[in-house]
Design a protein around this motif. Structure first.
Motif, PDB file in Angstrom:
ATOM      1  N   THR A  18       0.829  -1.195   0.000  1.00 17.51           N
ATOM      2  CA  THR A  18       0.000   0.000   0.000  1.00 17.51           C
ATOM      3  C   THR A  18       0.871   1.255   0.000  1.00 17.51           C
ATOM      4  OG1 THR A  18      -0.126  -0.163   2.385  1.00 17.51           O
ATOM      5  CG2 THR A  18      -2.010  -0.980   1.155  1.00 17.51           C
ATOM      6  N   ASN A  37      -1.330   2.159 -11.789  1.00 19.14           N
ATOM      7  CA  ASN A  37      -1.463   3.397 -11.016  1.00 19.14           C
ATOM      8  C   ASN A  37      -2.879   3.946 -11.074  1.00 19.14           C
ATOM      9  OD1 ASN A  37       1.129   3.461 -10.091  1.00 19.14           O
ATOM     10  ND2 ASN A  37       1.893   4.787 -11.708  1.00 19.14           N
ATOM     11  N   ILE A  40      -5.102   1.954  -8.877  1.00 16.39           N
ATOM     12  CA  ILE A  40      -4.963   2.265  -7.449  1.00 16.39           C
ATOM     13  C   ILE A  40      -5.669   3.573  -7.121  1.00 16.39           C
ATOM     14  CG2 ILE A  40      -3.323   2.774  -5.599  1.00 16.39           C
ATOM     15  CD1 ILE A  40      -1.348   0.904  -6.945  1.00 16.39           C
ATOM     16  N   SER A  41      -5.468   4.587  -7.967  1.00 16.02           N
ATOM     17  CA  SER A  41      -6.115   5.875  -7.698  1.00 16.02           C
ATOM     18  C   SER A  41      -7.624   5.756  -7.759  1.00 16.02           C
ATOM     19  CB  SER A  41      -5.696   6.924  -8.721  1.00 16.02           C
ATOM     20  OG  SER A  41      -4.334   7.109  -8.687  1.00 16.02           O
ATOM     21  N   LEU A  44      -8.869   2.052  -5.418  1.00 11.45           N
ATOM     22  CA  LEU A  44      -8.480   1.894  -4.023  1.00 11.45           C
ATOM     23  C   LEU A  44      -8.502   3.215  -3.269  1.00 11.45           C
ATOM     24  CD1 LEU A  44      -5.589  -0.668  -4.448  1.00 11.45           C
ATOM     25  CD2 LEU A  44      -7.994  -1.092  -3.988  1.00 11.45           C
ATOM     26  N   ILE A  45      -8.148   4.305  -3.911  1.00 12.30           N
ATOM     27  CA  ILE A  45      -8.138   5.573  -3.187  1.00 12.30           C
ATOM     28  C   ILE A  45      -9.469   6.284  -3.321  1.00 12.30           C
ATOM     29  CG2 ILE A  45      -7.019   7.809  -2.926  1.00 12.30           C
ATOM     30  CD1 ILE A  45      -4.436   6.537  -3.855  1.00 12.30           C
ATOM     31  N   GLU A  46      -9.925   6.450  -4.561  1.00 13.25           N
ATOM     32  CA  GLU A  46     -11.170   7.208  -4.727  1.00 13.25           C
ATOM     33  C   GLU A  46     -12.401   6.312  -4.599  1.00 13.25           C
ATOM     34  OE1 GLU A  46     -10.855   9.695  -8.239  1.00 13.25           O
ATOM     35  OE2 GLU A  46      -8.751  10.033  -7.765  1.00 13.25           O
ATOM     36  N   ARG A 401     -13.397  11.086   6.055  1.00 13.46           N
ATOM     37  CA  ARG A 401     -12.471  12.134   5.620  1.00 13.46           C
ATOM     38  C   ARG A 401     -12.063  11.931   4.175  1.00 13.46           C
ATOM     39  NH1 ARG A 401      -8.648  15.565   7.451  1.00 13.46           N
ATOM     40  NH2 ARG A 401      -9.342  15.393   9.588  1.00 13.46           N
ATOM     41  N   LYS A 402     -11.804  10.686   3.850  1.00 12.29           N
ATOM     42  CA  LYS A 402     -11.365  10.387   2.493  1.00 12.29           C
ATOM     43  C   LYS A 402     -12.477  10.686   1.489  1.00 12.29           C
ATOM     44  CE  LYS A 402      -9.793   6.259   0.644  1.00 12.29           C
ATOM     45  NZ  LYS A 402      -9.076   4.998   0.752  1.00 12.29           N
ATOM     46  N   ILE A 403     -13.706  10.344   1.856  1.00 11.89           N
ATOM     47  CA  ILE A 403     -14.818  10.620   0.947  1.00 11.89           C
ATOM     48  C   ILE A 403     -14.935  12.117   0.709  1.00 11.89           C
ATOM     49  CG2 ILE A 403     -17.337  10.654   0.796  1.00 11.89           C
ATOM     50  CD1 ILE A 403     -17.471   7.953   1.839  1.00 11.89           C
ATOM     51  N   THR A 405     -12.750  14.569   1.170  1.00 14.61           N
ATOM     52  CA  THR A 405     -11.619  15.299   0.603  1.00 14.61           C
ATOM     53  C   THR A 405     -11.676  15.239  -0.915  1.00 14.61           C
ATOM     54  OG1 THR A 405     -10.323  14.546   2.474  1.00 14.61           O
ATOM     55  CG2 THR A 405      -9.117  15.567   0.675  1.00 14.61           C
ATOM     56  N   PRO A 406     -11.664  16.393  -1.558  1.00 12.81           N
ATOM     57  CA  PRO A 406     -11.698  16.371  -3.018  1.00 12.81           C
ATOM     58  C   PRO A 406     -10.335  16.008  -3.584  1.00 12.81           C
ATOM     59  CG  PRO A 406     -11.570  18.625  -2.234  1.00 12.81           C
ATOM     60  CD  PRO A 406     -11.621  17.749  -1.013  1.00 12.81           C
ATOM     61  N   THR A 407     -10.347  15.421  -4.767  1.00 15.52           N
ATOM     62  CA  THR A 407      -9.080  15.114  -5.417  1.00 15.52           C
ATOM     63  C   THR A 407      -8.386  16.405  -5.840  1.00 15.52           C
ATOM     64  OG1 THR A 407     -10.103  13.104  -6.212  1.00 15.52           O
ATOM     65  CG2 THR A 407      -8.041  13.725  -7.221  1.00 15.52           C
TER      66      THR A 407
ATOM     67  N   THR B  90       1.522   3.876  -7.318  1.00 18.06           N
ATOM     68  CA  THR B  90       0.877   4.911  -6.514  1.00 18.06           C
ATOM     69  C   THR B  90       0.786   4.492  -5.048  1.00 18.06           C
ATOM     70  OG1 THR B  90      -0.416   5.570  -8.414  1.00 18.06           O
ATOM     71  CG2 THR B  90      -1.227   6.254  -6.277  1.00 18.06           C
ATOM     72  N   THR B  93      -0.356   4.645   1.560  1.00 23.08           N
ATOM     73  CA  THR B  93      -0.043   4.812   2.979  1.00 23.08           C
ATOM     74  C   THR B  93       1.377   5.343   3.107  1.00 23.08           C
ATOM     75  OG1 THR B  93       0.688   2.524   3.028  1.00 23.08           O
ATOM     76  CG2 THR B  93      -1.538   2.961   3.810  1.00 23.08           C
TER      77      THR B  93
END
Ligand SMILES: Nc1nc2c(ncn2[C@@H]2O[C@H](COP(=O)(O)OP(=O)(O)OP(=O)(O)O)[C@@H](O)[C@H]2O)c(=O)[nH]1
Ligand SMILES: [Mg+2]
Lengths: 637, 289
Positions: A18, A37, A40-41, A44-46, A401-403, A405-407, B90, B93
């Protein structure tokens, strides 16, 4: 070798931490890192779910990606293949590779302050994929996985996957791959040949092609011998018989020449082995037995090791599921260091879903959120002196927080400036406001207008609500008020109106043209309110977006709205067609809901589009930007 | 008849012994707890105390794809393992790695002779990588003010395709540094290195040009930020003055000007690909130690 492996149906397989380090990968065809990449963005992130995929896979360019995460180690296993192919075994591959890799290198992965691990995973992987492809009848690779007598000791030496209690493991190993009706034994220690006439898996002594600068090959065969006792120790009712059959078959003679002295040692461990067999093992064994058998090919040495590890991993899984309620588990809950299972999390998660619902988060959003948090927690260890509840709370906070937070953050003034800095007579910056009836579109438009006027912009308001009577008059009042308020500050505001009944899209287009001709900086377009399930009115938005070409489309949503928020946001976001969506939300009437600001979450959750402004009152200056810490605090209170 | 006396005596002692060997359930439970908890506490104590002996830490921040993780792993593998660094993807963490530089680079060694045996030693420190994705930046921003952070490295792609996005993140970092410097009062200055990475790529801009572009962008940005819409937590009354980056009024923003608010900024170009950071970042790190 390269040509042979290139025939795999996979394009690549990657094991990534991660923290962004590629621990191990296998490439069958060149795959641009940007594919992984963006996976993942996006995923997993967005946490965006591509429509139609149900979150089970991800498509990018011509590739399809499937993945599985190992939360306890912070690993992601990603398989990349061509979308044209229908591969049925990818899930199993991911799952087994995950088990293998974490069993083999788990200890190393836990070390702090290092990025690399000593890993020679290629052979294990090859063995797995060969097995799966073979079973699926897919693109068969006719080369045996590169296992050789020379290679084995090396593997043992460096990977040391099986510490002392080897007998237990190996017995398991021996049991599992034995097909119920098989005449083969899994116990053949080194490279084995198929019994089938095809003879595809001829024993190859080919030294392994170490992908990442392997060290020199050692010549000791000792470890092969070490492994074998347990293989032979297979004297349970179920598989012992098979073993004998195998012995009779005489398949043991090897052209690799490894001298294997296993029978003697094997005998001595038999009893222990049997005693140590747990119920869980038994079940697993059956499971693996049925899945790993095809009867025609003899499993290879490495395959057996692989199977043993896999089975041990499942055993562990099964046994850890049982410890949840023991006294020690209880203690762990207080002191921390407890490995979380689905059962542990259930009540805490249900409570959290309830809590979020009370905060006016739409049910669907709350459920999805908690289940994604749950998925990310399973397998993790609680921190010292942290209860499950506290762990869950922290994780949910982070997710909220993640939701929110804007990209990309929105700096409206900067954007307008940038656009207006172009050549003279350039197009004005166009913002249009959409939303359902009565949520406060015109009010919030006026607030934005007021803000822009304070910053000395020239603003044109376009009245494109040609539907509801009184709408134009309402805007006219606003425009007059704003004019009075801003005259001293030097702002200029004008209303562009064409009465009722005309096509809104055309008026918008004309307004922009007029604004451009008259040198306005910004055109604010008010649109008619519409129910998000009114297909006729919603479909007219597409034409509107094409004609007016807004720089920003903002949707106003009421903070009061409950479950409906998700559908509203979704439908509006999808109404503009051609890849155009909303650019942001304005959540109105935030002053009326206290801490029940769940609508923020619901709308952002449904679309992934950020909240840019909050309406907090009746006055022109009651417009605020979102403070994420504030929102999270309210939601968790 | 001498018995009664001992008999009278014995019940207490007897019951004492009995109770000792037949403990009541609560006592047993308590004992078991103590037995189980002692090693746990001991473990935690030892564990925490080891974590407390912190190495100086340098924080890596910057937009996604700038090369933070690559820079860190390159630095590590050159100084520690000697193997080629792994590829990167990417990050989601943070990750900290232990690295070292020759002690001769450290600031305190300036006055030692080159033959001093201590110059052969290595200075150890941690590099702490953070994700650059917009949604995960708070992980970095909350770290900036931490007292263990000796310096911050802002890694960016020298092609600078997104000046505004890069400047926005840099602005946040500068603001956080300024804030923590003003809280700390008079102390050593906060240090920031702007590492213009990927200078090997043919679209790369020179570091001086990047500095100029970023300064220009921040100049505009702090004006628009000051005039921007208030935060929802501001009540709109009283002290509505927004935080202003740097000293002085509207005018051009310069990194040099940050020194007055206790933040020292340096800009350097380099490339992970060409293994240039070992020296350049190493020198800067040495200066901070
Ligand atoms: N040409 C060139 N490429 C580089 C250099 N440094 C890094 N890269 C490449 O840039 C890509 C991104 O590097 P990362 O280190 O993953 O970027 P990051 O800053 O950690 O990105 P996030 O984790 O998403 O924030 C990788 O493919 C690197 O190989 C460099 O100096 N030159
Ligand atoms: Mg990274």
């Amino acid at each position: 070798m390269a040509e042979e492996t290139a025939r795999s149906a996979l394009d690549s397989f990657e094991i990534v931490t991660t923290s962004g380090i590629l621990l191990w990968s296998k490439k069958y065809a060149p795959v641009n890192p940007s594919i992984v990449n963006s996976f993942i963005s996006d995923v997993l992130i967005e946490e965006r779910v591509q429509p139609g995929t149900d979150g089970k896979y991800y498509k990018k360019d011509s590739y399809t990606l499937k993945w599985v995460a190992a939360n306890d180690f912070g690993l992601i296993f990603i398989a990349v293949y061509q979308s044209l192919l229908q591969l049925t075994w990818i899930d199993e591959l991911l799952d087994t590779v995950k088990k293998l890799f974490t069993s083999l290198y788990g200890e190393q992965l836990k070390r702090p302050h290092t990025s690399t691990i000593e890993c020679h995973f290629d052979n294990y992987f090859d063995s797995r994929i060969a097995e799966l492809e073979r079973r699926s009848g897919g693109p068969a690779r006719f080369t045996a996985p590169p296992v050789s007598a020379e290679q084995t000791p090396e593997l043992e030496k460096w990977d040391a996957p099986l510490p002392p209690p080897i007998p237990g493991i190996l017995r398991a190993k021996a049991g599992s791959p034995a097909p119920p009706t098989s005449h083969l034994s899994p116990a053949i220690p080194d490279v084995l040949r198929p019994k089938s006439p095809s003879g595809l898996l001829t024993a190859t002594k080919r030294p392994s092609r170490g992908a990442r600068g392997r060290r020199g090959v050692s010549s000791a065969h000792a470890s092969s011998g070490e492994e074998s006792p347990a293989r032979n120790s297979n004297n349970t009712k179920k598989s012992g018989k098979k073993l004998r059959i195998w012995d009779a078959d005489g398949n043991a003679d090897e052209d690799d020449g490894a001298v294997l002295d296993y029978s003697a040692r094997g005998a001595s461990t038999d009893d222990e082995v049997d005693r140590s067999r747990s119920k869980a093992t038994y079940i697993d064994q059956k499971e693996w037995g049925s899945t790993t058998s095809r009867g025609e090919f003899v499993l290879k040495d490495l395959d057996m090791e692989v199977n043993a590890i896999l089975r041990q991993a499942s055993e562990k899984e099964a046994s850890s599921a049982n410890t949840g309620y023991s006294a020690f588990g209880f203690l762990r809950n207080i002191v921390g260091g407890k490995t979380l299972t689905k059962a542990d999390l259930e009540t805490a998660m249900a409570a959290m879903t309830e809590h979020l619902s009370r905060k006016n988060v739409a049910r669907e959003a709350a459920l999805t959120l908690t289940s994604s948090v749950e998925a990310s927690l399973i397998g993790q260890k609680t921190a010292s002196f942290q209860s499950i509840e506290a762990t869950v709370k922290t994780a949910v906070e982070a997710a909220l927080r993640k939701i929110l937070t804007p990209t990309n953050s929105l700096d409206l003034l900067r954007e307008i400036q940038t656009k207006r800095a172009g050549p003279h007579g350039a197009r004005p910056y166009v913002i249009s406001i959409v939303g359902v009836n009565g949520v406060g579109k015109s009010t919030n438009l006026s607030k934005i207008c007021f803000f822009l006027l304070q910053n000395k912009f020239r603003v044109l308001i376009a009245a494109c609500d040609t539907f509801r009577s009184g709408a134009v008059e309402q805007l006219r009042v606003h425009a007059r008020n704003l004019k009075e308020l801003s005259q001293r500050e030097g702002g200029v505001v004008e209303l562009y109106e064409k009465g009722y009944g005309k096509d809104a899209a055309n008026i918008a287009k004309d307004a922009v043209a007029y604004g451009q001709a008259e040198g306005f900086d910004v055109v604010l377009i008010d649109t008619a309110g519409r129910r998000h399930n009114d297909t006729r009115l919603m479909s007219s938005l597409e034409k509107f977006a094409k004609m007016a070409e807004p720089d920003k489309i903002l949707m106003v949503g009421e903070a009061l709205v409950g479950t409906d928020s998700v559908a509203q946001a979704r439908n509006f976001n999808g109404a503009f067609g051609g890849g155009r969506g909303l650019d942001g939300f304005i959540i109105s009437k935030c002053d009326t809901v206290g801490d029940m600001v769940g609508t923020l979450i619901s709308m952002v959750f449904a679309t992934g589009i950020p909240v840019v402004f909050l309406g907090t009152g009746q006055n022109y200056q009651d417009l605020r930007t979102l403070n994420i810490a504030w929102a999270v605090k309210l939601l968790m209170s | 008849m001498e018995d009664p006396a001992p008999l009278l005596d014995s019940p207490p002692s007897h019951s004492f012994m009995t109770s000792l060997f037949n403990p009541s359930l609560p006592v047993l439970v308590a004992a078991v707890f103590v037995i189980f908890l002692t090693p746990l506490f001991l473990h935690l104590f030892v564990f925490n105390s080891r974590a407390a002996t912190n190495l100086p830490t340098f924080l890596l921040v910057g937009p996604a794809g700038g090369g933070k993780t690559s820079l860190m792993t390159a630095f590590e593998s050159e100084s520690e393992t000697g193997k080629p660094p792994p590829d990167t993807r990417t990050s989601q963490t943070p990750l900290s790695l232990e690295c070292s530089i020759p002690a001769s680079l450290a600031g305190t060694s300036k006055y030692r002779s080159g033959n001093d045996p201590s110059m052969k030693a290595f200075k150890r420190f941690l590099l702490l990588d953070t994700p650059g994705h917009g949604k995960l930046r708070h992980l970095a921003l909350t770290q900036v003010a931490s007292p263990v952070i000796r310096g911050v490295v802002f890694v960016l792609d020298s092609s600078l395709t997104d000046v505004r996005g890069t400047a926005e993140y840099l602005y946040e970092i500068l603001l956080a540094l300024q804030r923590s410097a003003s809280v700390a009062g008079t102390g050593p200055p906060k240090r920031l290195l702007i590492a213009c990475n990927k200078s090997d790529v043919f679209t790369a801009l020179p570091a001086s040009k990047i500095q100029k572009l970023l300064e220009e962008e921040i100049t505009k940005m702090r004006v628009s930020r000051a005039k921007g819409i208030l935060d929802v937590e501001d009540d709109g009354e009283g002290d509505t003055e927004k935080e202003w980056l740097g000293e002085g009024g509207e005018g051009l923003f310069e990194f040099k000007g940050m020194e007055e608010v206790g933040v020292e900024v340096e800009v350097k170009g380099g490339s992970v690909e060409r293994k240039e950071w070992k020296d350049r970042l190493g020198a800067w790190v040495g200066g901070c130690l």
